[in-house]
Design a protein around this motif. Structure first.
Motif, PDB file in Angstrom:
ATOM      1  N   LEU A   1       1.338  -0.116  -2.016  1.00 53.08           N
ATOM      2  CA  LEU A   1       0.571   0.916  -1.137  1.00 53.08           C
ATOM      3  C   LEU A   1       0.626   1.790  -0.249  1.00 53.08           C
ATOM      4  O   LEU A   1      -0.019   3.234  -0.405  1.00 53.08           O
ATOM      5  CB  LEU A   1      -0.397  -0.261  -0.257  1.00 53.08           C
ATOM      6  CG  LEU A   1      -1.057  -1.520  -1.469  1.00 53.08           C
ATOM      7  CD1 LEU A   1      -1.884  -2.439  -0.080  1.00 53.08           C
ATOM      8  CD2 LEU A   1      -2.421  -0.718  -2.068  1.00 53.08           C
ATOM      9  N   GLU A   2       1.367   2.203   0.702  1.00 56.91           N
ATOM     10  CA  GLU A   2       1.964   2.931   1.037  1.00 56.91           C
ATOM     11  C   GLU A   2       2.715   4.197   0.680  1.00 56.91           C
ATOM     12  O   GLU A   2       1.814   4.900   0.978  1.00 56.91           O
ATOM     13  CB  GLU A   2       3.097   2.843   1.534  1.00 56.91           C
ATOM     14  CG  GLU A   2       2.708   2.072   3.694  1.00 56.91           C
ATOM     15  CD  GLU A   2       4.052   1.523   3.978  1.00 56.91           C
ATOM     16  OE1 GLU A   2       4.919   1.887   3.842  1.00 56.91           O
ATOM     17  OE2 GLU A   2       3.868  -0.027   4.574  1.00 56.91           O
ATOM     18  N   GLY A   3       2.801   3.722   0.188  1.00 59.96           N
ATOM     19  CA  GLY A   3       3.376   5.584  -1.406  1.00 59.96           C
ATOM     20  C   GLY A   3       2.040   5.601  -1.699  1.00 59.96           C
ATOM     21  O   GLY A   3       1.775   7.136  -1.658  1.00 59.96           O
ATOM     22  N   GLN A   4       0.885   4.989  -2.507  1.00 54.58           N
ATOM     23  CA  GLN A   4      -0.187   5.326  -3.118  1.00 54.58           C
ATOM     24  C   GLN A   4      -1.043   6.152  -1.638  1.00 54.58           C
ATOM     25  O   GLN A   4      -1.774   7.764  -1.892  1.00 54.58           O
ATOM     26  CB  GLN A   4      -1.331   4.606  -3.645  1.00 54.58           C
ATOM     27  CG  GLN A   4      -0.802   3.509  -4.516  1.00 54.58           C
ATOM     28  CD  GLN A   4      -1.611   3.089  -5.041  1.00 54.58           C
ATOM     29  OE1 GLN A   4      -2.730   2.650  -4.362  1.00 54.58           O
ATOM     30  NE2 GLN A   4      -0.781   2.179  -6.155  1.00 54.58           N
ATOM     31  N   ALA A   5      -1.357   6.498  -0.587  1.00 53.56           N
ATOM     32  CA  ALA A   5      -1.909   5.908   0.695  1.00 53.56           C
ATOM     33  C   ALA A   5      -0.539   7.816   0.870  1.00 53.56           C
ATOM     34  O   ALA A   5      -1.789   8.806   1.213  1.00 53.56           O
ATOM     35  CB  ALA A   5      -1.746   5.883   1.956  1.00 53.56           C
TER      36      ALA A   5
END
Length: 120
Positions: A104-108
């Motif tokens: 999720l951090e990578g997507q953000a």
């Protein structure tokens, strides 16, 4: 006849057994129940109060978890208590949360980069 089932399971490839294991985990209510049980043993009424589903639905999912040997029961008076069969189930859920958090951090970050590029 009785040993035939064991022989079949013994000859099942490990990757198939793992896939079946993950299929058992692949239900939101079952995950929620396992997460509650990762904290401590719970009575059925306590689980029911936390998950906000019909008692019949909870009962059905608890039966799936019992059949897969992921949870065990203990009766005390009129209460039935559930607990994890193995503490590593809680560890697996923690690892999954860590992986998801990273994804999720990578997507953000990717989304932020896209937005910056679009407006730059």
């Amino acid at each position: 006849m009785g040993s035939h089932g064991r022989a079949t399971q013994a000859s099942t490839p490990l990757y198939q057994l793992k896939a079946d294991f993950f299929k058992t985990l692949g239900h939101p209510l079952r995950i929620r129940v396992l997460e509650l049980l990762s904290v401590r043993e719970h009575a059925v009424a306590e689980i029911l109060a936390q998950v906000e589903v019909e008692a019949a639905s909870l009962s059905q999912q608890l039966a799936v978890l019992r059949k897969a040997n992921l949870v065990v029961t203990r009766r005390e008076g009129s209460n039935v208590y559930y607990s994890l069969t193995h503490p590593q189930i809680a560890e697996l859920l923690r690892v999954a949360r860590g992986i998801l958090s990273g994804l999720l951090e990578g997507q953000a970050e990717l989304l932020a980069d896209l937005k910056a590029g679009r407006h730059g």
